[in-house]
Every structure is written in C-alpha cells, then in structure tokens.
Design a protein around this motif. Sequence first.
Motif, PDB file in Angstrom:
ATOM      1  N   THR A 245       4.311   8.236  15.801  1.00  0.00           N
ATOM      2  CA  THR A 245       5.721   8.383  16.136  1.00  0.00           C
ATOM      3  C   THR A 245       6.621   8.054  14.951  1.00  0.00           C
ATOM      4  OG1 THR A 245       5.192   7.765  18.404  1.00  0.00           O
ATOM      5  CG2 THR A 245       7.507   7.699  17.778  1.00  0.00           C
TER       6      THR A 245
ATOM      7  N   LYS B 130       6.747  10.962  12.584  1.00  0.00           N
ATOM      8  CA  LYS B 130       7.561  12.044  13.143  1.00  0.00           C
ATOM      9  C   LYS B 130       9.047  11.734  12.993  1.00  0.00           C
ATOM     10  CE  LYS B 130       4.335  13.559  16.700  1.00  0.00           C
ATOM     11  NZ  LYS B 130       4.162  13.705  18.144  1.00  0.00           N
TER      12      LYS B 130
ATOM     13  N   LEU C 289      12.107  19.369  17.793  1.00  0.00           N
ATOM     14  CA  LEU C 289      10.765  19.894  18.022  1.00  0.00           C
ATOM     15  C   LEU C 289       9.708  19.031  17.346  1.00  0.00           C
ATOM     16  CD1 LEU C 289      11.339  23.738  17.655  1.00  0.00           C
ATOM     17  CD2 LEU C 289      10.812  22.478  19.735  1.00  0.00           C
ATOM     18  N   ILE C 290       9.994  18.530  16.153  1.00  0.00           N
ATOM     19  CA  ILE C 290       9.049  17.653  15.464  1.00  0.00           C
ATOM     20  C   ILE C 290       8.785  16.403  16.296  1.00  0.00           C
ATOM     21  CG2 ILE C 290       8.770  16.090  13.491  1.00  0.00           C
ATOM     22  CD1 ILE C 290      10.148  18.228  11.782  1.00  0.00           C
TER      23      ILE C 290
ATOM     24  N   VAL D 267       7.502  17.836  20.359  1.00  0.00           N
ATOM     25  CA  VAL D 267       6.451  18.822  20.595  1.00  0.00           C
ATOM     26  C   VAL D 267       5.232  18.554  19.731  1.00  0.00           C
ATOM     27  CG1 VAL D 267       5.891  21.275  20.467  1.00  0.00           C
ATOM     28  CG2 VAL D 267       8.116  20.571  21.316  1.00  0.00           C
ATOM     29  N   LEU D 268       5.404  18.263  18.465  1.00  0.00           N
ATOM     30  CA  LEU D 268       4.253  18.064  17.592  1.00  0.00           C
ATOM     31  C   LEU D 268       3.580  16.737  17.818  1.00  0.00           C
ATOM     32  CD1 LEU D 268       5.577  19.561  14.253  1.00  0.00           C
ATOM     33  CD2 LEU D 268       4.104  20.620  15.928  1.00  0.00           C
TER      34      LEU D 268
END
Length: 115
Positions: free
Chosen positions: A43, A46, A110-111, A114-115
Amino acid sequence: MKNMKKMVKRMMVLVSAATAWSVAAIPAHAAEETAVMAAADPTGDKAMAAALVVGLAAALGALGMGIAIAKSVEGISRQPEAEGKIRTSLMLGLVFVETAIIYALIVAILIIFVL
C-alpha cells in the motif's frame, strides 16, 4: 518576461532535483527490503506512485497554464483587436491541460484501488 524565464528555469531545476532525488532513493529503498517486507502489503508503494503521478501532473500542468496565460495576455496587449480569438484559444488550451491533470488523478486512483 525575463522574470518569467527565471521562474521557469528555477521550476525546472526544482523538478529535476526532485526527480534525481527520487531516482537515487529507489535503490536505497530496495536495499532495505527483506524477505519479510517483500511479502508485506504494498500500500505504501502504491501511495507513493499515486502521489508522484498527481504531483508531477499538477505541477507541470500549472506551469504550462501559467505560461499559456502569460503568452495570451502578451498577445492581447500587442493586438487588442484579436482579443476574442486569443481568449477562445486560451480557454480551449486550458481545458485540455486541466483534462490531462484530471486523467492523472484518475490514473492515481486506479493505482491505489485496482492494482
């Protein structure tokens, strides 16, 4: 005009220094990882990637907008009769730059999620 060029140069030096610092910190960060940390939740990575995406897009977009506004004001002062066309082109360009910044925000979201 001269002050604007100085400001742009200072901004580019600042962005270059921040980028160089970030790139130099990546191997140091990677060297600290252990087998336990590799299995941990990514996390934080990200969040760093998302912050970098949005930060660079916002900073460079704001710089581009400032330059565009300065040039349009200069153009209007040189040719007041073309004010309408210059203003229309300026607004259209600012919308495109702002759209690119919003796309960067969407990529950051999205990073993170979603990823």
